[in-house]
Design an enzyme around this catalytic site. Sequence first.
Site, PDB file in Angstrom:
ATOM      1  N   GLU A  63       0.831  -1.217   0.000  1.00 51.88           N
ATOM      2  CA  GLU A  63       0.000   0.000   0.000  1.00 51.88           C
ATOM      3  C   GLU A  63       0.862   1.263   0.000  1.00 51.88           C
ATOM      4  O   GLU A  63       2.083   1.201   0.178  1.00 51.88           O
ATOM      5  CB  GLU A  63      -0.958  -0.043   1.197  1.00 51.88           C
ATOM      6  CG  GLU A  63      -1.895  -1.242   1.090  1.00 51.88           C
ATOM      7  CD  GLU A  63      -2.993  -1.279   2.153  1.00 51.88           C
ATOM      8  OE1 GLU A  63      -2.938  -0.509   3.126  1.00 51.88           O
ATOM      9  OE2 GLU A  63      -3.900  -2.114   1.981  1.00 51.88           O
ATOM     10  N   GLU A  74      -1.825 -10.182  -5.841  1.00 50.07           N
ATOM     11  CA  GLU A  74      -1.823 -11.036  -7.044  1.00 50.07           C
ATOM     12  C   GLU A  74      -0.993 -10.401  -8.154  1.00 50.07           C
ATOM     13  O   GLU A  74      -0.235 -11.067  -8.859  1.00 50.07           O
ATOM     14  CB  GLU A  74      -3.254 -11.258  -7.555  1.00 50.07           C
ATOM     15  CG  GLU A  74      -4.162 -11.977  -6.583  1.00 50.07           C
ATOM     16  CD  GLU A  74      -4.887 -11.045  -5.614  1.00 50.07           C
ATOM     17  OE1 GLU A  74      -4.323 -10.003  -5.221  1.00 50.07           O
ATOM     18  OE2 GLU A  74      -6.021 -11.377  -5.237  1.00 50.07           O
ATOM     19  N   CYS A 114      -6.989  -7.590 -10.998  1.00 48.50           N
ATOM     20  CA  CYS A 114      -6.096  -8.753 -10.924  1.00 48.50           C
ATOM     21  C   CYS A 114      -6.597  -9.867 -11.833  1.00 48.50           C
ATOM     22  O   CYS A 114      -5.801 -10.588 -12.443  1.00 48.50           O
ATOM     23  CB  CYS A 114      -5.988  -9.238  -9.482  1.00 48.50           C
ATOM     24  SG  CYS A 114      -5.058  -8.089  -8.449  1.00 48.50           S
TER      25      CYS A 114
HETATM   26  N1  THU Z   1      -6.144  -6.459  -2.259  1.00 48.27           N
HETATM   27  C1  THU Z   1      -5.344  -7.433  -2.802  1.00 48.27           C
HETATM   28  O1  THU Z   1      -4.133  -7.503  -2.527  1.00 48.27           O
HETATM   29  N2  THU Z   1      -5.905  -8.303  -3.670  1.00 48.27           N
HETATM   30  C2  THU Z   1      -7.203  -8.274  -4.056  1.00 48.27           C
HETATM   31  O2  THU Z   1      -7.592  -9.032  -4.943  1.00 48.27           O
HETATM   32  C3  THU Z   1      -8.134  -7.373  -3.415  1.00 48.27           C
HETATM   33  C4  THU Z   1      -7.543  -6.327  -2.551  1.00 48.27           C
HETATM   34  C5  THU Z   1      -5.527  -5.505  -1.351  1.00 48.27           C
HETATM   35  C6  THU Z   1      -5.430  -4.109  -1.903  1.00 48.27           C
HETATM   36  C7  THU Z   1      -5.378  -3.291  -0.641  1.00 48.27           C
HETATM   37  O3  THU Z   1      -4.017  -3.237  -0.209  1.00 48.27           O
HETATM   38  C8  THU Z   1      -6.160  -4.107   0.366  1.00 48.27           C
HETATM   39  O4  THU Z   1      -6.278  -5.408  -0.166  1.00 48.27           O
HETATM   40  C9  THU Z   1      -7.549  -3.561   0.655  1.00 48.27           C
HETATM   41  O5  THU Z   1      -8.261  -3.370  -0.522  1.00 48.27           O
END
Ligand code: THU
Length: 162
Positions: A63, A74, A114
């Site tokens: 993030e 992913e 993704c």
């Molecule tokens: N997130 C993922 O890493 N993969 C997903 O398929 C959905 C969301 C992450 C993005 C963000 O850092 C956190 O989850 C909350 O949305």
Amino acid sequence: MIKKEIINTFFIADLNELKNEEINLINNAKSALESAYSSYSGFSVGASVLLESGDVVNGSNQENVAYPSGLCAERVALFYTSSKYPNQKIKTIAISAYSKNFEIKEYISPCGGCRQVMAEYEEKQAQPIRILLHSPNNKVLIANSVEDLLPFIFRSPELKKY
Ligand code: THU
């Protein structure tokens, strides 16, 4: 007007029904949770990619204070895989999630962006990617291709010039 329907096929299995290679991959995805940088959402995602060579690449969500600059687990895993092993085919991706703010009870399904990226690599390697979504109760949702998770994938072969 005609009505058309899309059928998506997926499987629900107990973790111990999977073969060892896939159980290991899920455990890798769970380990990858530890490297998530999810200070803003408190929601960690781990992804683990298995290649036909047997190599495994892990990724976790990263993030950023400028929220859209972050990236999902992913895509971190898939982009790194394609950078490091551009000519190897992806067999399977396993995904696991953890939230420090609430209990995750169900499968966490990859976001649309993704899925679109998975679709690109399926197209590139002319072979489907098996997707394993790990649920905290040790159930696993299995899709044999991203086509089962993303109806109406954006495709435009004309855009690919080389
Ligand atoms: N997130 C993922 O890493 N993969 C997903 O398929 C959905 C969301 C992450 C993005 C963000 O850092 C956190 O989850 C909350 O949305």
